[in-house]
Structures are given as structure tokens and as C-alpha cells.
Design an enzyme around this catalytic site. Structure first.
Site, PDB file in Angstrom:
ATOM      1  N   GLU A  95      24.834   5.381  12.061  1.00 28.64           N
ATOM      2  CA  GLU A  95      25.035   6.832  11.955  1.00 28.64           C
ATOM      3  C   GLU A  95      25.440   7.189  10.519  1.00 28.64           C
ATOM      4  O   GLU A  95      26.044   6.369   9.820  1.00 28.64           O
ATOM      5  CB  GLU A  95      26.137   7.218  12.975  1.00 28.64           C
ATOM      6  CG  GLU A  95      26.677   8.624  12.906  1.00 28.64           C
ATOM      7  CD  GLU A  95      25.682   9.710  13.302  1.00 28.64           C
ATOM      8  OE1 GLU A  95      24.596   9.763  12.707  1.00 28.64           O
ATOM      9  OE2 GLU A  95      26.028  10.535  14.177  1.00 28.64           O
ATOM     10  N   ASP A  99      32.084  12.766  12.841  1.00 27.46           N
ATOM     11  CA  ASP A  99      32.986  13.902  12.634  1.00 27.46           C
ATOM     12  C   ASP A  99      33.863  14.054  13.883  1.00 27.46           C
ATOM     13  O   ASP A  99      34.898  13.409  13.994  1.00 27.46           O
ATOM     14  CB  ASP A  99      32.122  15.133  12.346  1.00 27.46           C
ATOM     15  CG  ASP A  99      32.922  16.375  12.020  1.00 27.46           C
ATOM     16  OD1 ASP A  99      34.126  16.258  11.766  1.00 27.46           O
ATOM     17  OD2 ASP A  99      32.348  17.485  12.030  1.00 27.46           O
TER      18      ASP A  99
HETATM   19  P1  IMP Z   1      30.000  14.759  15.461  1.00 30.71           P
HETATM   20  O1  IMP Z   1      30.898  15.953  15.315  1.00 30.71           O
HETATM   21  O2  IMP Z   1      30.747  13.472  15.208  1.00 30.71           O
HETATM   22  O3  IMP Z   1      29.287  14.774  16.770  1.00 30.71           O
HETATM   23  O4  IMP Z   1      28.919  14.861  14.309  1.00 30.71           O
HETATM   24  C1  IMP Z   1      27.717  15.484  14.540  1.00 30.71           C
HETATM   25  C2  IMP Z   1      26.804  15.467  13.353  1.00 30.71           C
HETATM   26  O5  IMP Z   1      27.192  16.535  12.509  1.00 30.71           O
HETATM   27  C3  IMP Z   1      26.797  14.253  12.442  1.00 30.71           C
HETATM   28  O6  IMP Z   1      25.977  13.218  12.899  1.00 30.71           O
HETATM   29  C4  IMP Z   1      26.223  14.873  11.196  1.00 30.71           C
HETATM   30  O7  IMP Z   1      24.810  14.929  11.267  1.00 30.71           O
HETATM   31  C5  IMP Z   1      26.806  16.261  11.218  1.00 30.71           C
HETATM   32  N1  IMP Z   1      27.970  16.358  10.312  1.00 30.71           N
HETATM   33  C6  IMP Z   1      29.290  16.300  10.628  1.00 30.71           C
HETATM   34  N2  IMP Z   1      30.062  16.416   9.536  1.00 30.71           N
HETATM   35  C7  IMP Z   1      29.212  16.543   8.497  1.00 30.71           C
HETATM   36  C8  IMP Z   1      29.397  16.684   7.073  1.00 30.71           C
HETATM   37  O8  IMP Z   1      30.505  16.704   6.516  1.00 30.71           O
HETATM   38  N3  IMP Z   1      28.252  16.787   6.335  1.00 30.71           N
HETATM   39  C9  IMP Z   1      26.996  16.744   6.871  1.00 30.71           C
HETATM   40  N4  IMP Z   1      26.790  16.614   8.192  1.00 30.71           N
HETATM   41  C10 IMP Z   1      27.869  16.512   8.985  1.00 30.71           C
HETATM   42 MG    MG Z   2      23.932  12.580  12.091  1.00 34.51          MG
END
Ligand code: IMP
Ligand code: MG
Length: 170
Positions: A95, A99
Site C-alpha cells: 500500500e 491513514d
Molecule cells: P485509509 O484512510 O487508511 O483508508 O486511506 C485511504 C487512502 O486514502 C489511501 O490508500 C490513500 O490512497 C489515500 N490517502 C490517505 N492519506 C493520504 C495522503 O496524505 N496523501 C495522499 N493520499 C492519501
Molecule cells: Mg492507496
């Protein structure tokens, strides 16, 4: 929006090599399936797999979230599924950035249901600020406390992916 250099390309390449070396030695004598989560993972995945010295098989998965706030309870849809069989195989999920952890939790659930023998997680960036779902990252490139990160595959509204360095938007 202004962008500020966070991790220069030389540091990224050094770290990617270290992760690849660890994976190569941990999986010595085996053939793990590396699954990249599209789209943000493209450059990291391409660099990582070429530094790994053992045989691997490669595939991709793509998940899209709906609504402004994604929760672990639902709003995610798979727009591209894994195509090779992972039944009984060791899997490494790759991955770009973790986030909240919600995306990863959903994908993990799906891969477990497909009967993977084991699943480890490799993430370029572990962003701690907004974590909601606990996920344990086995191979982590960099830990970042906060901010919106772009470059080296990571985008903001499909922009900045092409940048060779990792930057933070200001
Ligand atoms: P999650 O919140 O961990 O489910 O993250 C979801 C997706 O949001 C990640 O796989 C990234 O594609 C995108 N994402 C989260 N934070 C960032 C960031 O700081 N920059 C760019 N994409 C982000
Ligand atoms: Mg991603």
C-alpha cells in the site's frame, strides 16, 4: 497549493532497498504473491519488486471509497479484484499510505476470505494522525505524524503523482 519537500528521492530509494532486502530474506525459498493497491502504489511497487531477489508473483487490487468520511463499516467497493489464485499462498499486500486504516482493513478481510495462507502488510508511509482501525504494518517505509502527502505515486485530486520526491501540501 504550496508543496514542501518531505522525503527526497535518494532517501526513498535507500529505504525501498532495505524493505526489499528484508522481504527477500524473510521469504527465502518461497514465492510470495505481492498485491499492490492501485493507483497510489505504482512507483513504490515497481521499485520494490525489482529490488526483491527471490521469485514473486504480482497482482493488483483497486478499492474505491464513497462519501467524504470512510468508515470500516461499509462504504467501499472493489473496482478491480485480484486475478490470480491466492488460496494457500503467502501474500504481501503493498500500500502507498495508511491513514485511517479502513481501506486496508477491508482489503485484508477480502484476502482472508480468498484463503491466503498468510498476509503481511508493506506500506510506504504510515500516517498516524487519523488512525481509526488498528493495522499492524510488517514492512513500513516511513512514519509521518500528519499532513497531506503527495508525490512518488501519491496524489491530491489526481495531481502530483509524477513527482519523484515525497512532499507535503501546505
Ligand atoms: P485509509 O484512510 O487508511 O483508508 O486511506 C485511504 C487512502 O486514502 C489511501 O490508500 C490513500 O490512497 C489515500 N490517502 C490517505 N492519506 C493520504 C495522503 O496524505 N496523501 C495522499 N493520499 C492519501
Ligand atoms: Mg492507496
Amino acid at each position: 497549493m504550496e508543496k514542501e519537500l518531505l522525503i527526497p528521492r535518494e532517501t526513498i530509494q535507500r529505504r525501498v532497498k532495505e524493505l526489499a532486502n528484508r522481504i527477500s530474506s524473510d521469504y527465502e525459498g518461497r514465492e510470495p504473491v505481492l498485491i499492490g493497491i492501485l493507483n497510489g502504489v505504482i512507483f513504490f511497487f515497481a521499485d520494490l519488486v525489482r529490488e526483491i531477489s527471490i521469485p514473486t508473483r504480482l497482482d493488483f487490487i483497486r478499492a474505491r471509497s464513497y462519501g467524504s468520511e470512510m468508515t470500516s463499516s461499509g462504504t467501499i467497493r472493489f473496482t478491480k479484484d485480484v486475478e490470480i489464485s491466492i488460496q494457500g499462498k503467502p501474500v504481501i499486500l503493498v500500500e502507498d499510505i495508511v491513514d485511517t486504516g479502513a481501506t486496508l482493513a477491508h482489503i485484508l478481510e477480502r484476502l482472508v476470505r480468498k484463503g491466503a495462507e498468510s498476509i503481511r502488510i508493506c506500506a510506504l508511509i504510515d500516517k498516524l494522525e487519523r488512525r481509526k482501525v488498528a493495522v499492524s504494518i510488517d514492512y513500513c517505509g516511513f512514519q509521518v505524524e500528519e499532513g497531506f502527502i503527495v508525490g512518488y505515486g501519491l496524489d491530491y485530486d489526481e495531481k502530483y503523482r509524477h513527482l519523484p520526491d515525497i512532499c507535503v501540501l501546505k
